[in-house]
Design a protein around this motif. Structure first.
Motif, PDB file in Angstrom:
ATOM      1  N   VAL A 154       0.920  -1.259   0.012  1.00 33.48           N
ATOM      2  CA  VAL A 154       0.034  -0.009   0.089  1.00 33.48           C
ATOM      3  C   VAL A 154       0.966   1.312  -0.033  1.00 33.48           C
ATOM      4  CG1 VAL A 154      -0.532   0.134   2.474  1.00 33.48           C
ATOM      5  CG2 VAL A 154      -2.141   0.840   0.824  1.00 33.48           C
ATOM      6  N   LYS A 155       1.959   1.225   0.507  1.00 33.36           N
ATOM      7  CA  LYS A 155       2.868   2.472   0.636  1.00 33.36           C
ATOM      8  C   LYS A 155       3.936   2.409  -0.463  1.00 33.36           C
ATOM      9  CE  LYS A 155       1.522   4.508   4.242  1.00 33.36           C
ATOM     10  NZ  LYS A 155       0.798   5.696   4.216  1.00 33.36           N
ATOM     11  N   HIS A 156       3.803   1.680  -1.613  1.00 27.21           N
ATOM     12  CA  HIS A 156       4.650   1.718  -2.555  1.00 27.21           C
ATOM     13  C   HIS A 156       4.812   3.085  -3.236  1.00 27.21           C
ATOM     14  CE1 HIS A 156       5.804   0.591  -6.928  1.00 27.21           C
ATOM     15  NE2 HIS A 156       6.815   0.135  -6.071  1.00 27.21           N
ATOM     16  N   ASN A 157       3.439   3.665  -3.544  1.00 24.96           N
ATOM     17  CA  ASN A 157       3.420   5.075  -4.378  1.00 24.96           C
ATOM     18  C   ASN A 157       4.046   6.014  -3.469  1.00 24.96           C
ATOM     19  OD1 ASN A 157       2.772   3.983  -6.965  1.00 24.96           O
ATOM     20  ND2 ASN A 157       0.448   4.059  -6.157  1.00 24.96           N
ATOM     21  N   PHE A 158       3.807   5.843  -2.151  1.00 21.09           N
ATOM     22  CA  PHE A 158       4.061   6.992  -1.391  1.00 21.09           C
ATOM     23  C   PHE A 158       5.895   6.729  -1.234  1.00 21.09           C
ATOM     24  CE2 PHE A 158       5.491   7.762   3.364  1.00 21.09           C
ATOM     25  CZ  PHE A 158       5.166   9.322   3.298  1.00 21.09           C
ATOM     26  N   PHE A 159       6.394   5.885  -1.197  1.00 23.54           N
ATOM     27  CA  PHE A 159       7.693   5.667  -1.188  1.00 23.54           C
ATOM     28  C   PHE A 159       8.461   6.241  -2.437  1.00 23.54           C
ATOM     29  CE2 PHE A 159       7.547   1.505   1.429  1.00 23.54           C
ATOM     30  CZ  PHE A 159       7.610   2.411   2.758  1.00 23.54           C
ATOM     31  N   ARG A 160       7.666   6.084  -3.592  1.00 25.89           N
ATOM     32  CA  ARG A 160       8.081   6.536  -4.892  1.00 25.89           C
ATOM     33  C   ARG A 160       8.207   7.955  -5.002  1.00 25.89           C
ATOM     34  NH1 ARG A 160       9.478   3.858  -8.864  1.00 25.89           N
ATOM     35  NH2 ARG A 160       8.377   1.743  -8.672  1.00 25.89           N
ATOM     36  N   THR A 161       7.536   8.667  -4.113  1.00 28.12           N
ATOM     37  CA  THR A 161       7.667  10.029  -4.001  1.00 28.12           C
ATOM     38  C   THR A 161       9.194  10.454  -3.486  1.00 28.12           C
ATOM     39  OG1 THR A 161       6.512  10.252  -1.991  1.00 28.12           O
ATOM     40  CG2 THR A 161       5.051  10.502  -3.767  1.00 28.12           C
ATOM     41  N   PHE A 162       9.755   9.532  -3.063  1.00 27.87           N
ATOM     42  CA  PHE A 162      11.049   9.972  -2.354  1.00 27.87           C
ATOM     43  C   PHE A 162      12.105   9.390  -3.075  1.00 27.87           C
ATOM     44  CE2 PHE A 162       7.960  10.675   0.706  1.00 27.87           C
ATOM     45  CZ  PHE A 162       8.301  11.855   1.422  1.00 27.87           C
ATOM     46  N   PHE A 163      11.921   8.090  -3.456  1.00 29.44           N
ATOM     47  CA  PHE A 163      12.851   7.302  -4.079  1.00 29.44           C
ATOM     48  C   PHE A 163      12.605   6.791  -5.756  1.00 29.44           C
ATOM     49  CE2 PHE A 163      13.181   6.544   0.421  1.00 29.44           C
ATOM     50  CZ  PHE A 163      14.696   6.734   0.518  1.00 29.44           C
TER      51      PHE A 163
END
Length: 185
Positions: A154-163
């Protein structure tokens, strides 16, 4: 003993502990897989809990590699401190990952190679998660890797905003099964 301690802390602080039982050795091994221990000069761990990942990092790191372990939960911090206080180049910090830049200045760290995290980003407040990940990306720079696990994607896209680059591996030998995210800029 670790499981009982972990359950007690989960009941007291469910949003910050994030799991009912400690991570498995198999998950710890998968967390350590992306790390080139022979080249790492500094590894930081967030949210060590009872030290499952910490132990894996200590077993594999070179004696001269600095390991900073940041744990906000006071009970877990005391457990980790008593287990590892005697080790050189291993520092247990009672604090929050959002202050990672302060800790690397305090320990005069010129470069962070890896940040390993056991933080439950799905239950942490969004603003705190953003602050932690922003600070993490900043201290790692272009060469470093952020390695974390979550119980869902579920946090994959959230992590993508940083990495920009994220590799995901599923670890079934954990209760519950978990996903390891290896992230770089």
């Amino acid at each position: 003993m670790n499981a009982i301690h972990f359950i007690r802390e989960y009941i007291r602080h469910p949003r910050s502990v994030g799991a009912v039982i400690p991570s498995s050795r198999q998950l710890a091994k998968q967390i350590a897989t992306p790390i080139y221990f022979d080249k790492a000069s500094c590894i930081i761990e967030y949210g060590a809990g009872t030290g499952v990942f910490t132990q894996e990092l200590i077993l594999n790191k070179r004696p001269e590699t600095l390991l900073l372990v940041i744990e906000a939960n006071e009970s877990f911090y005391k457990t980790l401190q008593s287990k590892y206080v005697h080790l050189e180049k291993v520092h247990i910090i009672h604090g929050s990952a959002e202050h990672v830049a302060q800790y690397i200045r305090q320990y005069e760290v010129p470069k962070v190679d890896y940040v390993v995290s056991g933080l439950p980003f799905t239950s942490l407040p969004g603003a705190l998660s953003s602050l932690i990940l922003g600070q993490t990306a900043e201290v790692l720079g272009q060469e470093g890797k952020f390695i974390t696990f979550q119980y869902s994607k579920v946090k994959h896209n959230f992590f993508r905003t940083f990495f920009a680059d994220i590799q995901i591996k599923k670890v079934n030998c954990n209760v519950p099964p978990a996903y390891v995210f290896t992230c770089s800029l």
